[in-house]
Scaffold this motif. Structure first.
Motif: not given
Length: 197
Positions: A150, A153, A157, A164, A169, A184, A187-188, A191
């Motif tokens: 994480e 990532y 970013q 990105e 992806q 995924s 990212k979920k 969010r």
């Protein structure tokens, strides 16, 4: 052939005279690379280094299990090649492939060696960008062994905010050393955390 971006990149680090710009222009060749097309295959000798003027490319290695490991992305204004293969003129360890339809300016090995003699400051330019690339690789190596997926990532970013949006992806996941499914989930979760604030 649009050489302005290349000359602009060089001029950020070293001054160029009009005649030096002309020498560089005469030494480069434009190459169009379709999406999915290879600029370099593992095992071939990298005969030219490439400067991206349009599109995006990736440098990757395929291991014995068929797993791809992306080591570099390149978009407009960035260089891409298998550096060891290019400098030492030995078989490449990496593949270079277009992610999007792309245009690159290639400088063949012999032409670049000639330019170093004709434009001594060009060696300084390549030393600076190579040092910066090496520092970036060292920082990435530290991230890969000391940061969570994480955090890697989030760092990606932060460093490459526009990248990105252009890169699939699954390729970002490969660069980060995780599966597309795991990315995924990351990212979920991010969010959901954002919504919870």
């Amino acid at each position: 052939m649009n050489i302005d971006l290349l000359l602009e990149s060089i001029s950020k680090f070293v001054p160029l005279t009009t005649s030096e710009k002309t020498l560089i222009e005469k030494s480069v060749r434009e190459k169009k690379v379709r999406k999915g097309q290879f600029l370099l295959h593992e095992g071939a000798v990298c005969k030219a280094t490439a400067f991206v003027t349009e599109g995006s490319l990736r440098t990757f290695h395929t291991d014995l299990n068929g797993q791809e490991h992306i080591v570099q992305f390149a978009i407009e204004g960035w260089w891409i090649s298998d550096l060891n293969s290019f400098i030492m003129q030995v078989p490449a360890t990496f593949n270079v492939q277009a992610i999007e339809d792309s245009v690159v300016l290639e400088i063949p090995f012999e032409a670049l060696e000639r330019l170093y003699v004709e434009i001594p400051s060009l060696e300084r330019y390549f030393r600076i960008i190579t040092q910066r690339a090496f520092i970036a690789f060292q920082q990435r190596a530290i991230q890969n062994i000391s940061m969570t997926a994480e955090d890697r990532y989030l760092s990606f970013q932060e460093k490459f905010p526009k990248l990105e949006l252009r890169i699939p992806q699954k390729l970002v996941a490969s660069y980060l050393g995780v599966s597309a499914e795991f990315l995924s989930k990351i990212k979920k979760r991010l969010r959901e955390e954002k919504k919870g604030l």
